[in-house]
Design an enzyme around this catalytic site. Sequence first.
Site, PDB file in Angstrom:
ATOM      1  N   HIS A   7      -3.930 -46.184  16.964  1.00  0.00           N
ATOM      2  CA  HIS A   7      -5.099 -47.070  17.272  1.00  0.00           C
ATOM      3  C   HIS A   7      -4.720 -48.553  17.412  1.00  0.00           C
ATOM      4  CE1 HIS A   7      -8.681 -44.557  16.895  1.00  0.00           C
ATOM      5  NE2 HIS A   7      -8.157 -44.085  15.954  1.00  0.00           N
ATOM      6  N   CYS A  32     -11.194 -37.584  15.094  1.00  0.00           N
ATOM      7  CA  CYS A  32     -11.106 -39.201  15.017  1.00  0.00           C
ATOM      8  C   CYS A  32     -12.465 -39.615  14.849  1.00  0.00           C
ATOM      9  CB  CYS A  32     -10.607 -39.720  16.327  1.00  0.00           C
ATOM     10  SG  CYS A  32     -10.290 -41.716  16.294  1.00  0.00           S
ATOM     11  N   LEU A  33     -12.845 -40.593  13.882  1.00  0.00           N
ATOM     12  CA  LEU A  33     -14.073 -41.062  13.522  1.00  0.00           C
ATOM     13  C   LEU A  33     -14.787 -41.597  14.893  1.00  0.00           C
ATOM     14  CD1 LEU A  33     -13.773 -42.308  10.123  1.00  0.00           C
ATOM     15  CD2 LEU A  33     -14.810 -40.204  10.748  1.00  0.00           C
ATOM     16  N   HIS A  84      -1.356 -41.622  13.767  1.00  0.00           N
ATOM     17  CA  HIS A  84      -2.640 -41.475  14.348  1.00  0.00           C
ATOM     18  C   HIS A  84      -3.285 -43.018  14.121  1.00  0.00           C
ATOM     19  CE1 HIS A  84      -6.695 -39.465  15.322  1.00  0.00           C
ATOM     20  NE2 HIS A  84      -7.114 -40.839  14.756  1.00  0.00           N
ATOM     21  N   GLU A  85      -3.217 -43.448  13.031  1.00  0.00           N
ATOM     22  CA  GLU A  85      -3.838 -44.924  12.876  1.00  0.00           C
ATOM     23  C   GLU A  85      -3.137 -45.880  13.445  1.00  0.00           C
ATOM     24  OE1 GLU A  85      -6.936 -44.447  12.254  1.00  0.00           O
ATOM     25  OE2 GLU A  85      -6.572 -42.633  11.034  1.00  0.00           O
ATOM     26  N   GLN A 107     -11.284 -49.671  14.741  1.00  0.00           N
ATOM     27  CA  GLN A 107     -12.547 -48.975  14.840  1.00  0.00           C
ATOM     28  C   GLN A 107     -13.961 -49.407  14.024  1.00  0.00           C
ATOM     29  OE1 GLN A 107     -10.204 -45.468  13.000  1.00  0.00           O
ATOM     30  NE2 GLN A 107     -11.464 -44.519  14.579  1.00  0.00           N
ATOM     31  N   GLY A 162      -8.553 -41.631   7.359  1.00  0.00           N
ATOM     32  CA  GLY A 162      -7.915 -42.560   7.825  1.00  0.00           C
ATOM     33  C   GLY A 162      -8.896 -43.371   8.860  1.00  0.00           C
TER      34      GLY A 162
HETATM   35 NI    NI Z   1      -9.003 -42.140  15.154  1.00  0.00          NI
END
Ligand code: NI
Length: 172
Positions: free
Chosen positions: A140, A94-95, A136-137, A51, A46
């Site tokens: 963000h 998380c990236l 989660h996304e 991000q 995701g």
């Molecule tokens: Ni994340």
Amino acid sequence: MAILPIIELPDPRLRLVSEPVSKIDAAIRQLMDDMLETMYDAPGIGLAAIQVAVPKRVLVVDVAREGEEPTPLCVANPEIVWASEEKNIYQEGCLSIPEYYEDVERPEKVRMRYLDRDGKTQEINADGLLATCLQHEIDHLNGVLFIDHLSRLKRERVQKKFVKAARLRSDE
Ligand code: NI
């Protein structure tokens, strides 16, 4: 398509509340395509637009396992219209917080309304990993990170670690 640089903790932009998309135009479709390519390259399941430093309410996910047919989902202006009472715990990462994983509890099932890549309003029911990933996304887009769901002690510990790493990088 292009692979975009992913911003990481403690970049303050990760705390921005992203703006709704007024219209799905060619630029937004391009952003979605670039985000998918960036996510697959990372690799991740995701990615939210913030991000890649774009404060728009856009996200992409694909929870298909390796070797399975890809199932990319492009989402704009998502809204959780229903969430189950039952909770689920998944180990999240998380990236933007590389190599850090912790268990997070979230509603097990959600229904999400959103605009798809063609600008059509859609609704999907999600459970399991997809439900967790979407939540989660969406977090963000509101400037919320998965570490915000952890204890203050854990959150402060990981925050400090990334602040220190960023300082070391800038000293080099
Ligand atoms: Ni994340």
